[in-house]
Write an enzyme that holds these catalytic residues in place. Structure first.
Site, short mmCIF file in Angstrom:
data_model
loop_
_atom_site.label_atom_id
_atom_site.label_comp_id
_atom_site.label_asym_id
_atom_site.label_seq_id
_atom_site.Cartn_x
_atom_site.Cartn_y
_atom_site.Cartn_z
N ASP A 153 33.93 45.93 35.96
CA ASP A 153 32.58 45.51 35.60
C ASP A 153 31.91 44.81 36.79
OD1 ASP A 153 33.99 43.16 35.47
OD2 ASP A 153 33.29 42.55 33.49
N SER A 154 32.63 44.74 37.93
CA SER A 154 32.01 44.36 39.20
C SER A 154 30.88 45.35 39.52
CB SER A 154 33.04 44.35 40.34
OG SER A 154 33.80 45.55 40.33
N ASP A 160 37.07 48.74 32.65
CA ASP A 160 36.90 47.32 32.33
C ASP A 160 36.05 47.19 31.08
OD1 ASP A 160 37.75 44.92 33.31
OD2 ASP A 160 36.37 44.89 35.03
N LYS A 172 40.90 47.48 30.56
CA LYS A 172 41.29 46.15 31.07
C LYS A 172 40.46 45.11 30.33
CE LYS A 172 40.08 44.50 35.34
NZ LYS A 172 39.29 43.30 34.98
N GLU A 195 39.89 40.66 29.97
CA GLU A 195 40.12 39.35 30.60
C GLU A 195 40.66 38.37 29.56
OE1 GLU A 195 36.63 37.98 32.68
OE2 GLU A 195 36.52 39.80 33.91
N GLU A 245 43.85 37.15 39.52
CA GLU A 245 42.72 36.99 40.45
C GLU A 245 42.60 35.55 40.92
OE1 GLU A 245 39.08 38.93 39.33
OE2 GLU A 245 37.93 37.93 40.91
O1 KIV Z 1 35.55 44.13 37.93
C1 KIV Z 1 36.41 44.27 38.82
O2 KIV Z 1 36.19 44.94 39.84
C2 KIV Z 1 37.69 43.62 38.63
C3 KIV Z 1 38.62 43.56 39.79
C4 KIV Z 1 38.11 42.64 40.80
C5 KIV Z 1 40.01 43.23 39.39
O3 KIV Z 1 37.94 43.12 37.57
#
Ligand code: KIV
Length: 271
Positions: free
Chosen positions: A49-50, A88, A118, A120, A187
């Site tokens: 989600d970056s 994510d 994924k 959190e 992280e």
């Molecule tokens: O959103 C993302 O790119 C991430 C990574 C930095 C692990 O969660």
């Protein structure tokens, strides 16, 4: 089991790498990046989600929606052959209830072709991880600096400093392991703690700013490629400076257009 054996990477195969081989994971948000990453033998393509920051221009990951993530995950899934696609789950797509978490996670596999999701959080996500895995959805955990909690942390700060915080993080990792995750992203935590968590669990840890003892490493591709300008946190290693190269190419194009050097005869169709 190597990156070059031509087999698709799955949650089972990634988990089996613990203690046997290092895992490389990079973010991808589009089809061609996914193809290159796959050709390079990267085991996991993470549609992070970056995306919100490096593709959509938001300040944080919080505004990213399910629709954004599904759209980009599908593009990445079309580009890979052997890399595993991990999507994510965006902010508030899994925090409200286990039921909503299952529905949204299922959409990534069903509609976008992801292989896993994924999420959190540590022990607070144990019920959700159990429910997802019981329903056939592989889950990657993510603890330490979890960017969806940036406001709670008061900024992007190193987590897990001090004995109490260390113990808390190790317990979180164990709770995720017991709940059934196939890997855990760590992280921005001290390198020593990265080593301790890695030793404490039987699933692979994948570090980003968590030191060299993790079982694998992940970076945001835009950071690694030098596309993010002056933004360069300590944990980033730049393998290219494509930002400057891109600007140089765009400027050269503009100059060619302005001076009439482009298009040339070789770019034009004869009658
Ligand atoms: O959103 C993302 O790119 C991430 C990574 C930095 C692990 O969660």
């Amino acid at each position: 089991m190597t990156a070059a054996d031509g087999q698709k990477w799955t949650a089972v195969r990634i988990r089996q790498l613990k203690g046997r081989g290092r895992i490389s994971c990079l973010t991808a948000y589009d089809y061609f990046t996914a193809r290159r990453l796959d050709a390079a033998g990267i085991q996991i393509a993470l549609v992070g989600d970056s995306l919100g920051m490096v593709v959509l221009g938001y300040e944080t990951t919080l505004p990213v929606t399910m629709e954004d993530m599904l759209h980009h995950t599908a593009a990445v899934a079309r580009g890979v052959r052997t890399a595993m696609v991990v999507a994510d789950m965006p902010f508030l797509s899994y925090q409200v209830s286990v039921e909503q978490g299952i529905n949204n996670a299922g959409r990534f596999l069903k509609e976008a072709g992801a292989d896993a999701v994924k999420i959190e959080g540590g022990r607070i996500r144990a019920d959700l991880v159990e429910a997802l895995t019981a329903n056939g959805i592989p889950v990657m955990g993510h603890i330490g600096l979890t960017p969806q909690s940036v406001h709670l942390f008061g900024g992007y700060r190193v987590q897990g400093r001090g004995a109490e915080a260390e113990e808390w993080l190790i317990d979180d990792a164990r709770a995720l392991e017991a709940a059934g995750v196939f890997a855990i992203v760590l992280e921005c935590i001290p390198a020593v703690l990265g080593g301790k968590v890695t030793a404490a669990v039987s699933v692979p840890t994948i570090g980003i700013g968590a030191g060299p003892e993790c079982d694998g490493q992940v970076l945001v591709s835009h950071d690694l490629l030098g596309l993010t300008g002056d933004f360069k946190p300590r944990f980033v290693k730049r393998y290219a400076e494509l930002g400057g190269e891109m600007e140089r190419a765009f400027r050269a194009f503009r100059e060619d257009v302005e001076t009439g050097r482009f298009p040339g005869e070789e770019h034009s169709y004869p009658s």
